[in-house]
Design a protein around this motif. Structure first.
Motif, mmCIF file in Angstrom:
data_model
loop_
_atom_site.group_PDB
_atom_site.id
_atom_site.type_symbol
_atom_site.label_atom_id
_atom_site.label_comp_id
_atom_site.label_asym_id
_atom_site.label_seq_id
_atom_site.Cartn_x
_atom_site.Cartn_y
_atom_site.Cartn_z
ATOM 1 N N ALA A 70 55.991 -6.412 65.169
ATOM 2 C CA ALA A 70 55.118 -5.305 64.761
ATOM 3 C C ALA A 70 55.929 -4.006 64.690
ATOM 4 C CB ALA A 70 53.968 -5.145 65.751
ATOM 5 N N GLN A 71 55.428 -3.062 63.923
ATOM 6 C CA GLN A 71 56.074 -1.744 63.830
ATOM 7 C C GLN A 71 55.545 -0.864 64.959
ATOM 8 O OE1 GLN A 71 58.408 -0.146 61.713
ATOM 9 N NE2 GLN A 71 58.121 1.612 63.073
ATOM 10 N N PRO A 72 56.424 -0.405 65.855
ATOM 11 C CA PRO A 72 55.924 0.462 66.928
ATOM 12 C C PRO A 72 55.580 1.864 66.425
ATOM 13 C CG PRO A 72 58.226 -0.211 67.339
ATOM 14 C CD PRO A 72 57.865 -0.659 65.954
ATOM 15 N N LEU A 73 54.673 2.487 67.141
ATOM 16 C CA LEU A 73 54.277 3.869 66.888
ATOM 17 C C LEU A 73 53.996 4.454 68.268
ATOM 18 C CD1 LEU A 73 52.871 6.236 65.245
ATOM 19 C CD2 LEU A 73 50.804 4.850 65.320
ATOM 20 N N ILE A 74 54.580 5.602 68.558
ATOM 21 C CA ILE A 74 54.348 6.186 69.880
ATOM 22 C C ILE A 74 53.321 7.302 69.775
ATOM 23 C CG2 ILE A 74 55.376 7.388 71.857
ATOM 24 C CD1 ILE A 74 57.997 5.977 71.203
ATOM 25 N N VAL A 75 52.233 7.155 70.529
ATOM 26 C CA VAL A 75 51.200 8.170 70.556
ATOM 27 C C VAL A 75 51.272 8.888 71.905
ATOM 28 C CG1 VAL A 75 48.705 8.496 70.763
ATOM 29 C CG2 VAL A 75 49.624 7.131 68.889
ATOM 30 N N LEU A 76 51.504 10.196 71.856
ATOM 31 C CA LEU A 76 51.529 10.990 73.083
ATOM 32 C C LEU A 76 50.117 11.531 73.280
ATOM 33 C CD1 LEU A 76 54.917 12.881 72.495
ATOM 34 C CD2 LEU A 76 54.521 10.754 73.758
ATOM 35 N N SER A 77 49.392 10.930 74.225
ATOM 36 C CA SER A 77 47.988 11.279 74.408
ATOM 37 C C SER A 77 47.837 12.514 75.300
ATOM 38 C CB SER A 77 47.226 10.090 75.000
ATOM 39 O OG SER A 77 47.666 9.852 76.314
ATOM 40 N N LYS A 78 46.654 13.066 75.301
ATOM 41 C CA LYS A 78 46.320 14.240 76.115
ATOM 42 C C LYS A 78 47.217 15.444 75.783
ATOM 43 C CE LYS A 78 45.057 10.856 79.603
ATOM 44 N NZ LYS A 78 45.091 10.362 80.967
ATOM 45 N N ALA A 79 47.520 15.595 74.473
ATOM 46 C CA ALA A 79 48.402 16.683 74.034
ATOM 47 C C ALA A 79 47.805 18.050 74.354
ATOM 48 C CB ALA A 79 48.673 16.566 72.530
ATOM 49 N N ASP A 80 46.477 18.107 74.537
ATOM 50 C CA ASP A 80 45.837 19.389 74.871
ATOM 51 C C ASP A 80 46.272 19.903 76.244
ATOM 52 O OD1 ASP A 80 43.192 18.270 76.663
ATOM 53 O OD2 ASP A 80 44.083 16.892 75.222
ATOM 54 N N LEU A 81 46.835 19.015 77.068
ATOM 55 C CA LEU A 81 47.300 19.432 78.396
ATOM 56 C C LEU A 81 48.653 20.137 78.330
ATOM 57 C CD1 LEU A 81 46.202 16.401 80.617
ATOM 58 C CD2 LEU A 81 44.999 18.539 80.146
ATOM 59 N N VAL A 82 49.267 20.150 77.128
ATOM 60 C CA VAL A 82 50.508 20.902 76.945
ATOM 61 C C VAL A 82 50.224 21.990 75.916
ATOM 62 C CG1 VAL A 82 52.987 20.732 76.468
ATOM 63 C CG2 VAL A 82 51.760 18.725 77.311
ATOM 64 N N PRO A 83 49.605 23.094 76.353
ATOM 65 C CA PRO A 83 49.144 24.111 75.392
ATOM 66 C C PRO A 83 50.291 24.842 74.695
ATOM 67 C CG PRO A 83 48.677 24.795 77.670
ATOM 68 C CD PRO A 83 49.316 23.444 77.741
ATOM 69 N N ASP A 84 51.471 24.867 75.319
ATOM 70 C CA ASP A 84 52.597 25.585 74.742
ATOM 71 C C ASP A 84 53.251 24.742 73.645
ATOM 72 O OD1 ASP A 84 54.953 26.914 74.207
ATOM 73 O OD2 ASP A 84 55.941 26.201 76.035
ATOM 74 N N PRO A 85 53.167 25.200 72.359
ATOM 75 C CA PRO A 85 53.692 24.386 71.256
ATOM 76 C C PRO A 85 55.194 24.119 71.373
ATOM 77 C CG PRO A 85 52.844 26.512 70.448
ATOM 78 C CD PRO A 85 52.565 26.459 71.912
ATOM 79 N N VAL A 86 55.939 25.080 71.933
ATOM 80 C CA VAL A 86 57.383 24.871 72.076
ATOM 81 C C VAL A 86 57.639 23.765 73.103
ATOM 82 C CG1 VAL A 86 59.587 25.934 72.712
ATOM 83 C CG2 VAL A 86 57.875 27.260 71.454
ATOM 84 N N GLY A 87 56.894 23.837 74.213
ATOM 85 C CA GLY A 87 57.011 22.800 75.249
ATOM 86 C C GLY A 87 56.688 21.432 74.677
ATOM 87 N N LEU A 88 55.634 21.388 73.861
ATOM 88 C CA LEU A 88 55.221 20.119 73.261
ATOM 89 C C LEU A 88 56.307 19.578 72.333
ATOM 90 C CD1 LEU A 88 53.024 17.969 72.904
ATOM 91 C CD2 LEU A 88 52.047 19.357 71.069
#
Ligand code: ZN
Length: 375
Positions: free
Chosen positions: A148-166
């Motif tokens: 299968a083709q992997p895909l990485i989903v980083l969940s709970k992205a709202d917990l990292v409000p700083d876009p640079v940090g994300l």
């Protein structure tokens, strides 16, 4: 009896479940018999539920190659099944495109197929906790190994409000996942969900990840409702009784199919050496430049891998993770080797006997073709 035109058009009912021209071609040889194509929705205790052009049917699985744990009917398989009968039987498995297998914790250490014909392996990683890159690499190895083709989903992205940090976190994950899309999503704000929905719309997906990674929330989001409600389906069994069953293969409202089997939640590596090589492709290509073909990248002269660590182009953590996964894989392989050797030996003996029988039939025949072997 052949598969009539109207029945073929009925197999369009299977399209939401992933039926395509490839499966139609794979099923074609069986269409001359009175069999239906079907996809396995769940398996338990020698029986399975399949979606067919006639709706959901229940069938015994005992006719499909017994004793080979890798050929046992599993969720996601495409199969042929009796048009009627009580019990019905699954007759053949159509060749799998991909398969997720695991080592069991049992003493027999048999491979076990957890899901078949999966196109996308969605590796779910929570941004609520510190990233564990080694764990991501382990899931990637498993995904690549399955086909299968992997895909990485980083969940709970709202917990990292700083876009640079994300963006730093995304970049960290990208460095360990060459050739893999990394997508931050949030079920709270909706970020990334449209992209995810369109990515999974074209095939069958599974969710991988440790508990707490947000797999259930993601499944609920993709399904648009509570998974447990969707999974409980009212079906009619072979005797016309209404039963409530749990399905492990679910059609997504925006297209695509999600397989959610209990076993997939605790996956380990299963002979995933090829998969490990794909995760660490840069190490494998460095290894090709080592002076010695069998270089262990320890203290050998002319080792390109240790040289890359020394000049800083390869992270030590990455090399250690690579070694750890290879060792783990070798332990699993060693445990299963004895069983595999005896299986292979049996197979050769059988082929030898078949070959001799065919030769004798040819000699005994009137110059025509020898008896076709059954396989
Ligand atoms: Zn080396």
């Amino acid at each position: 009896m052949s598969f009539s035109a109207s029945q073929v058009s009925n197999s369009h009912a299977l399209i939401p479940y992933g039926w395509d021209e490839g499966w139609e071609a794979a099923f074609a040889p069986y269409a001359v018999w009175d069999l239906l194509p079907g996809r396995v929705l769940r398996v338990d205790r020698g029986q399975c539920d399949l979606i067919t052009p006639l709706g959901t049917v229940r069938a015994d699985t005992e006719f499909v190659v017994p004793r080979d744990p890798l050929k046992v009917v599993c969720t996601g398989d495409w199969a042929t099944v009796d048009r009627d009968g009580d019990p019905r039987y699954v007759r053949h498995l159509l060749p799998r495109r991909t398969a997720f297998a695991r080592s069991t914790s049992s003493k027999r250490s048999e491979g076990q197929i957890l899901a078949a014909n999966v196109d996308h392996a969605i590796i779910t990683v929570s941004l609520a906790v510190e990233l564990d890159l080694g764990r991501i690499e382990r899931f990637l190895a498993l995904a690549w190994e399955s086909g299968a083709q992997p895909l990485i989903v980083l969940s709970k992205a709202d917990l990292v409000p700083d876009p640079v940090g994300l963006s730093y976190l995304v970049e960290d994950v990208r460095t360990v996942a060459p050739g893999v899309q990394v997508l931050p999503v949030s079920s709270t704000t909706g970020e990334g969900l449209d992209v995810l929905r369109s990515l999974v719309a074209g095939g069958t997906s599974v969710l991988l990840g440790v508990s707490g990674a947000g797999k259930s929330t993601l499944a609920n989001t993709l399904l648009g409702e509570d998974v447990m409600d969707v999974k409980a389906a009212r079906d009619v069994d072979g005797k016309g009784r209404h039963t409530t069953t749990t399905r492990n293969l679910l059609v997504l409202p925006a297209g695509g199919v999600l397989i959610d089997t209990p076993g997939l939640r605790g996956v380990g590596l299963w002979d995933a050496e090829t998969g490990v090589g794909q995760v660490f492709s840069e190490i494998e290509s460095l290894a090709g430049e080592c002076r010695f073909h069998d270089c262990a990248h320890e203290a050998e002269p002319g080792c390109a891998v240790t040289a890359a660590v020394e000049d800083g182009s390869l992270a030590v953590r990455r090399l250690e993770s690579y070694r750890k996964l290879l060792r783990e894989n070798q332990r699993i392989v060693a445990k299963t080797d004895a069983r595999l050797r005896s299986e292979i030996l049996k197979d050769w003996k059988r082929k030898g006997a078949e070959g001799r029988a065919a030769m004798e039939a040819k000699r005994g025949g009137s110059g025509g073709r020898g008896r076709q072997s059954g396989r």
